[in-house]
Design an enzyme around this catalytic site. Sequence first.
Site, PDB file in Angstrom:
ATOM      1  CG  HIS A  98       0.936  -7.318  -5.815  1.00  0.00           C
ATOM      2  ND1 HIS A  98       1.778  -8.013  -5.223  1.00  0.00           N
ATOM      3  CD2 HIS A  98       0.323  -6.711  -4.821  1.00  0.00           C
ATOM      4  CE1 HIS A  98       1.672  -7.867  -4.053  1.00  0.00           C
ATOM      5  NE2 HIS A  98       0.839  -6.870  -3.382  1.00  0.00           N
ATOM      6  CD  GLU A 151      -1.762  -5.158  -1.972  1.00  0.00           C
ATOM      7  OE1 GLU A 151      -1.484  -4.871  -3.031  1.00  0.00           O
ATOM      8  OE2 GLU A 151      -0.798  -5.912  -1.248  1.00  0.00           O
ATOM      9  CG  HIS A 205      -4.244  -9.028  -2.081  1.00  0.00           C
ATOM     10  ND1 HIS A 205      -3.286  -9.007  -2.959  1.00  0.00           N
ATOM     11  CD2 HIS A 205      -3.604  -8.523  -0.852  1.00  0.00           C
ATOM     12  CE1 HIS A 205      -2.301  -8.601  -2.473  1.00  0.00           C
ATOM     13  NE2 HIS A 205      -2.378  -8.359  -1.101  1.00  0.00           N
ATOM     14  NE  ARG A 218      -2.718   3.632   2.648  1.00  0.00           N
ATOM     15  CZ  ARG A 218      -2.824   3.246   3.877  1.00  0.00           C
ATOM     16  NH1 ARG A 218      -3.678   4.077   4.680  1.00  0.00           N
ATOM     17  NH2 ARG A 218      -2.250   2.153   4.607  1.00  0.00           N
ATOM     18  CG  HIS A 250       1.858 -10.421   0.383  1.00  0.00           C
ATOM     19  ND1 HIS A 250       2.636  -9.251   0.666  1.00  0.00           N
ATOM     20  CD2 HIS A 250       0.537  -9.903   0.088  1.00  0.00           C
ATOM     21  CE1 HIS A 250       1.935  -8.245   0.168  1.00  0.00           C
ATOM     22  NE2 HIS A 250       0.865  -8.502  -0.156  1.00  0.00           N
ATOM     23  CG  HIS A 262      -2.578  -6.571   3.279  1.00  0.00           C
ATOM     24  ND1 HIS A 262      -2.482  -7.826   3.664  1.00  0.00           N
ATOM     25  CD2 HIS A 262      -2.414  -6.363   2.002  1.00  0.00           C
ATOM     26  CE1 HIS A 262      -1.812  -8.382   2.362  1.00  0.00           C
ATOM     27  NE2 HIS A 262      -1.569  -7.469   1.626  1.00  0.00           N
ATOM     28  NE  ARG A 289       0.907  -1.041   7.157  1.00  0.00           N
ATOM     29  CZ  ARG A 289       0.861   0.096   7.388  1.00  0.00           C
ATOM     30  NH1 ARG A 289       0.487   0.444   8.816  1.00  0.00           N
ATOM     31  NH2 ARG A 289       1.297   0.991   6.775  1.00  0.00           N
ATOM     32  CB  ALA A 290       1.648  -7.670   3.410  1.00  0.00           C
ATOM     33  CB  SER A 291       4.426  -3.393   4.672  1.00  0.00           C
ATOM     34  OG  SER A 291       3.267  -2.656   5.203  1.00  0.00           O
TER      35      SER A 291
HETATM   36 ZN   LIG Z   1      -0.826  -7.419  -0.210  1.00  0.00          ZN
END
Ligand SMILES: [Zn+2]
Length: 343
Positions: A223, A284, A6, A290, A178, A8, A71-73
């Site tokens: 997650h 992730e 996982h 971060r 996701h 991104h 990038r998921a978001s």
């Molecule tokens: Zn993710």
Amino acid sequence: MIIDCHGHYTTAPKQLTAFRDQQIAGLKDKSQRPTSTNLGITDDEIRESLEGAQLKLQRERGTDLTIFSPRASAMAHHVGDEATSAQWAEVCNDLIYRVCKLYPQNFVGVCQLPQVPGVPPQNCIPELERCVKELGFVGLNLNPDPSGGWWKEPPLTDRHWYPIYEKMVELDVPAMIHVSASCNPCFHATGAHYINADTTAFMQLLTADLFKDFPTLKFIIPHGGGAAPYHWGRYRGLAQDMKKPPLAEHLLKNVFFDTCVYHYPGIELLTKVIPVDNILFASEMVGAVRGKDPETGHFFDDTKRYIDQLSMLSPENRTKIFEGNARKVFGRLDAVLKERGLN
Ligand SMILES: [Zn+2]
């Protein structure tokens, strides 16, 4: 081989965001629409975007391969229409493909789908097929809530989703469930919406019998599975009340959890509650959190450290979490690695 299932591309060159901004501006004013999907990103710019981030962290933490997706978001399926989403998915997936070509030892691709709220997900099949058959990707990210926090689609067990499942089974690719950005101010994206969605997806799967129709379908709930492992007793009890089989039989041949849990006690709980065959290593990174944990002096998302600390884990089980389970769940991974001379 340590496989992080996982990751991104959160550090993509700025031209990608500029393209997206143009796309969004073009929704109001057609003259602003991007004229080309060529982002003008050079190979060196891609290298630069990764060398100081994902690759550096792989080296520092001692992981080998990241299963890598856009990038998921930023998937933001709620923005625009089918054409917008299709173009955006294509651009993002093509960039992942370039990353995998430049660093075949470090990255294997997973795709973003061109989902749109209210549109049946069969519209995603051509892009999924392209990514798997032409770009060599091994999985997909499936957004159970393309509305971005308003939950407008039917549950994942509804026939609404069946066409995409049929294609997943045919191609032998798992989906990570996701979500993307949250447009609902009640839900912080990574702190609430993500974890809610993980928990919600698990509960949706529990209440129905999807895997009777798709015995080989595979989902990864990221997650750490949201709240599911922590509340395992509740879910076991609910399943029992609903006259469902025990969870091991009902869900665990098809549902897997990653290790994106950012502290040792959480990972310890995950590995105590969930059978080892259902846990896939993941961090992730570079992603949701971060910073460094002042209590340990290490990055919160350095999840390998927590697994290394688990003294009750046998070497065999550790290998399953780090490598073996990913090779099983991502049915095409072995072949892709072999092609790259990495088996
Ligand atoms: Zn993710």
